[in-house]
Design a protein around this motif. Sequence first.
Motif, short mmCIF file in Angstrom:
data_model
loop_
_atom_site.label_atom_id
_atom_site.label_comp_id
_atom_site.label_asym_id
_atom_site.label_seq_id
_atom_site.Cartn_x
_atom_site.Cartn_y
_atom_site.Cartn_z
N GLN A 100 -2.55 10.09 3.93
CA GLN A 100 -1.77 9.21 3.06
C GLN A 100 -2.55 8.74 1.84
OE1 GLN A 100 1.52 8.20 3.39
NE2 GLN A 100 1.74 9.65 5.09
N ARG A 113 -0.56 -5.87 4.53
CA ARG A 113 0.14 -5.32 3.36
C ARG A 113 1.35 -4.50 3.79
NH1 ARG A 113 -3.59 -2.18 -0.70
NH2 ARG A 113 -5.03 -1.79 1.01
N GLN A 114 2.43 -4.58 3.01
CA GLN A 114 3.59 -3.74 3.29
C GLN A 114 3.24 -2.30 2.93
OE1 GLN A 114 7.45 -5.32 3.32
NE2 GLN A 114 8.22 -3.91 1.76
N ASP A 115 3.45 -1.41 3.90
CA ASP A 115 3.01 -0.03 3.74
C ASP A 115 4.21 0.87 3.43
OD1 ASP A 115 1.06 1.88 3.65
OD2 ASP A 115 0.48 1.72 5.75
N TYR A 116 4.01 1.81 2.50
CA TYR A 116 5.01 2.81 2.16
C TYR A 116 4.41 4.17 2.49
CZ TYR A 116 7.50 -0.99 -0.02
OH TYR A 116 8.18 -2.17 -0.24
N VAL A 117 4.86 4.74 3.61
CA VAL A 117 4.22 5.90 4.21
C VAL A 117 5.02 7.15 3.88
CG1 VAL A 117 3.38 6.90 6.37
CG2 VAL A 117 3.42 4.40 6.08
N ARG A 158 0.86 -1.18 0.00
CA ARG A 158 0.00 0.00 0.00
C ARG A 158 0.89 1.23 0.00
NH1 ARG A 158 -3.41 -1.21 3.89
NH2 ARG A 158 -1.81 -0.81 5.41
N ASN A 173 0.67 -2.34 11.74
CA ASN A 173 0.31 -2.47 10.34
C ASN A 173 -0.51 -3.74 10.10
OD1 ASN A 173 0.26 -1.64 7.65
ND2 ASN A 173 2.14 -2.73 7.12
#
Length: 407
Positions: free
Chosen positions: A366, A342-346, A278, A339
């Motif tokens: 976001q 899903r791997q999150d990219y913030v 995400r 979290n």
Amino acid sequence: MNLLPVAEALSRLLSSAAPVMASETLPLAEAEGRVLAADLTAGLTQPPFNSSAMDGYALRRKDAPEPGAVLKVIGTSSAGHGFEGSVGPGEAVRIFTGAPVPSGADSVLLQEDAEKIEGGIRTNFPVRQNQHVRPRGQDFTEGEMVLPAGTILDFSRLTVAAGMNRPDVEVLRRPLIAILATGDELLPPGSTPGPSQIIASNTFGVAALARRAGADVLDLGIVPDDKAKITAAIDKARNAKVDVVVTLGGASVGDHDLVQATLIEAGMQLDFWRIAMRPGKPLMVGSFGKTHVLGLPGNPVSSLVCSLLFLEPLIRKLGSLPSVPRETMVEAAVTLRANDHRQDYVRAKLSKSAVGGWLVEPFDKQDSSMMKTFAHSDCLIIRPPHAPELPAGATCPVMLLRPDLLA
């Protein structure tokens, strides 16, 4: 369908990629950043003669082993204008940096170590054998392989290539990337949007990232949600023998998401789609033979994050370029929440702490359509799947949007 982990998706993408081996010849002035396709050998010997490293006097060392030797100055040797005679016993030639050392001389005495007298000089310093003489071929010799294939031509390598008398070089062709934006709602910048239309922005960021990674870009423009027109654009890309087709938007399987189905009907082999990340879950990866297909989400931030994670590494592998180190560890300025799967990219900003270290703090909002937040971000905080709450002061991984930011 299960969501594919980011690391597995990237591994599958790169494992199917082979470097582009086609080459082209470029003038040296246009070759910065390019990769040599063949070994580069010297076209001459450098220096082409014994030359002086300093301003002074060329002489025979045995004539001035100790201070106090008196020598007759018989001429001058300067860069581009060498002394054509020979230095004999008791003689010296005034010489300047870069000039040929005359025949018979084997050493150079610094000008400040000599006293001028009538008709010549008196030495005030002992002379060593070969002192301040650059021997012929000290740097390289004609035919010597100096830069091997695979070398990236930067400022120092371009300099030596020029010194080797190579006006042009054989380099690997850059990967060619075709970018196709799809959607009835899209208009180019400068347009006046109607009630249901927006300005297409993704192409510009993705193209810039692709060029920065080492690719050439073929912009296929904006195509409406029409299978025939999408197919025509894809055919144009394939006829141009592009290495990667990048589509923007329409990669899901909704009623108006026609890209994936159209590509498959045109012969694309679908490898995978839907990633456990995400933003960027709808990412699609496939191929037309050796041509890679990367279907990026339509939301601007999603497409840029996916480009950083997948398109940039793909281009650099195709172009025989090293990966760009973007990940580092930074102290969290605030508590980071737990979290999900899903791997999150913030999106986040960096700042300096009171003791001079780096702190990272996420933006409050976001949403993947918010381009302004992305433009103001320094990095992306990486939150792995199922990561627990991280307290302020703990370190966390981040992906730098500008790799030299912490330099």
